[in-house]
Design a protein around this motif. Structure first.
Motif, PDB file in Angstrom:
ATOM      1  N   ASN A   4      46.882  44.955  39.369  1.00  0.00           N
ATOM      2  CA  ASN A   4      45.599  44.552  40.275  1.00  0.00           C
ATOM      3  C   ASN A   4      45.096  45.530  40.840  1.00  0.00           C
ATOM      4  O   ASN A   4      45.499  46.130  41.961  1.00  0.00           O
ATOM      5  N   CYS A  45      35.516  41.360  33.054  1.00  0.00           N
ATOM      6  CA  CYS A  45      36.708  41.417  34.227  1.00  0.00           C
ATOM      7  C   CYS A  45      37.823  40.512  33.549  1.00  0.00           C
ATOM      8  O   CYS A  45      38.921  40.921  33.494  1.00  0.00           O
ATOM      9  N   GLY A  79      41.915  45.191  41.695  1.00  0.00           N
ATOM     10  CA  GLY A  79      40.658  44.343  42.044  1.00  0.00           C
ATOM     11  C   GLY A  79      40.610  44.429  43.567  1.00  0.00           C
ATOM     12  O   GLY A  79      39.476  44.977  44.153  1.00  0.00           O
ATOM     13  N   SER A  88      43.323  44.130  36.435  1.00  0.00           N
ATOM     14  CA  SER A  88      42.536  43.369  37.046  1.00  0.00           C
ATOM     15  C   SER A  88      41.556  43.932  37.744  1.00  0.00           C
ATOM     16  O   SER A  88      41.955  45.364  38.258  1.00  0.00           O
ATOM     17  N   SER A  89      40.078  43.679  37.609  1.00  0.00           N
ATOM     18  CA  SER A  89      39.017  44.255  38.337  1.00  0.00           C
ATOM     19  C   SER A  89      38.173  43.419  38.944  1.00  0.00           C
ATOM     20  O   SER A  89      38.600  42.071  38.919  1.00  0.00           O
ATOM     21  N   ILE A  90      37.178  43.834  39.794  1.00  0.00           N
ATOM     22  CA  ILE A  90      36.222  42.579  40.506  1.00  0.00           C
ATOM     23  C   ILE A  90      34.963  42.816  39.880  1.00  0.00           C
ATOM     24  O   ILE A  90      34.274  43.884  39.838  1.00  0.00           O
TER      25      ILE A  90
END
Length: 441
Positions: A54, A384, A56, A394-396
């Motif tokens: 993560n 994403c 994000g 994961s990214s935003i």
């Protein structure tokens, strides 16, 4: 080209399927409050890979310093610190804030009237909107914007007005956050007889931009010319890299009396779950904010206030912020080195712990299947999602931080957080190399 849009809509409503004999408030239909939020899609969705790294959400995967955690234990073992604090905040924390920050404001901050402790920076901002907005008042915010600004403004009758920062051209070989520029003419055009407030976020989430003195001086001139309140969100003030200067707009001539500055213990001490923030400003502005905050939460978490106070009291002696800054700069450099190795463009941030990556060269197979939760969202949402599924990082999506009209500006980018330990960033960076086969050559 910059433009201004006054309306934002919710693309997907999460509560449409719920039935109740008691209707909920119409204000929940504003500010995307009913939308399935981006955090739910990219963190909590059951379809996400279980081992996904993560990068994000902007929370750390490491703890606060031991000496700050020790202060929590000491406070909890003391009877009085397990009970209500003063609605203004604990006297010790207000004194610590004054002692630590007065020099950067160029004045001695009065702990009793010019500092207000809040339940996180977000609650302090919300209290400010409650205190100062009337129905129909317009609030200018720069895009991309911290997503909580939007519903916090609309819940209190405010009308958001969006002025996008101009991003660097995709043709640029390399860019920094300073290449995201403020269009002065667009900002002036955005001001009307209904404008009440400008929100300034520096260092800026998600761009990492540290607003220049020239930019802040222009904003200050407009604020004085049109009698506007400035809410200056400076929660990343201890994360300014590359020798850049963090200028507090409240220190500019004529701005102290019309600026509320927001700070955060969560960002300062890697303790985002403690929910301790503060407002700094003149008594005539903090008085109304206190009245609102008292009715929203009454007071903030007492033992965590004591620990935040201990953190500020010892920070200078321990050279904590200097060391922490070096560590964050190392984390930034580690992560972007993998983007460079991959051959994908990014904006080098000069502040915060976020980096925006240009994903417009990512080629997703035409027959790739996406969940219905992404319907109606920007192209970056799909990118994403693809990253999370295919390489396990994961990214935003950046378009979440734009109004609908300007979504096309934001969907070129994905936001990655580097507030993680170096080992995690290296593992994520190695995984991201798997995207090479999907990039335009």
């Amino acid at each position: 080209m910059s433009s201004v849009n006054h309306i934002a809509t919710a693309p997907a409503v999460a509560l449409n399927g719920l039935k109740s004999v008691i209707p909920f408030s119409s204000r929940l239909r504003t500010g995307r409050a009913l939308a399935v939020d981006v955090w739910s899609i990219f963190k909590f969705c059951l379809e996400s890979p279980p081992d996904c790294i993560n990068l994000g959400q902007g929370y750390m995967n490491f703890s606060p310093p031991e000496w700050v955690k020790d202060a929590v234990e000491t406070a909890i073992s003391t009877v009085q610190f397990n009970h209500y604090s003063h609605p203004k905040g604990s006297p010790r924390l207000r004194r610590a804030i004054s002692n630590h920050y007065s020099s950067s404001f160029g004045r001695t901050l009065n702990p009793d009237s010019e500092i207000l402790v809040t339940s996180g920076a977000n609650e302090g901002e919300y209290a400010t909107f409650v205190a100062f907005l009337e129905a129909g008042d317009e609030v200018i915010m720069f895009e991309p914007f911290f997503d909580q600004y939007l519903p916090s403004v609309t819940f209190n009758g405010g009308v958001p007005v969006f002025v996008p920062l101009d991003p660097p051209s995709h043709d640029m070989v390399s860019s920094t956050s300073d290449d995201w520029t403020l269009d002065f003419n667009a900002l002036r055009r955005a001001i009307t007889s209904k404008t009440k407030m400008i929100i300034v976020n520096t260092p800026h989430n998600p761009v990492g931009k540290v607003f220049t003195k020239r930019e802040l001086e222009y904003i200050a001139r407009l604020a004085q010319e049109f009698n506007l309140l400035v809410l200056s969100d400076e929660v990343y003030d201890c994360m300014v890299f590359s020798g850049r200067e963090h200028v507090r707009i409240a220190t500019l001539p004529g701005m102290w009396e019309r600026t509320i500055t927001v700070g955060s213990a969560g960002k300062s001490f890697a303790a985002t779950g403690w929910r301790i923030g503060w407002l700094v400003g003149p008594s005539q502005l903090l008085g109304p904010a206190l009245a609102a905050s008292t009715r929203i939460v009454f007071c903030s978490n007492t033992p965590m206030q004591e620990a935040a106070a201990a953190g500020l009291e010892q920070a200078n002696e321990r050279k904590f912020f200097e060391k922490q800054l070096q560590e964050y700069e190392e984390r930034r450099d580690v992560l972007v080195s993998y983007f460079s190795k991959l051959g994908i463009k990014y904006t080098l941030p000069e502040g915060t712990y976020f980096v925006l990556v240009d994903i417009s060269d990512l080629q997703i197979p035409d027959d790739y299947v996406f969940p219905s939760s992404l319907d109606g969202r920007g192209l970056d949402f799909k990118a994403c999602w693809f990253l999370a599924q295919e390489v396990g990082v994961s990214s935003i999506p950046n378009s979440e931080f734009y109004c609908d009209e300007h979504r096309n500006i934001g969907e070129r980018f994905a936001r990655f957080a580097f507030c993680k330990d170096v080992e995690t960033l290296r593992r994520a960076g190695e995984r991201l190399q798997g995207l090479k086969k999907f990039l335009k050559q």
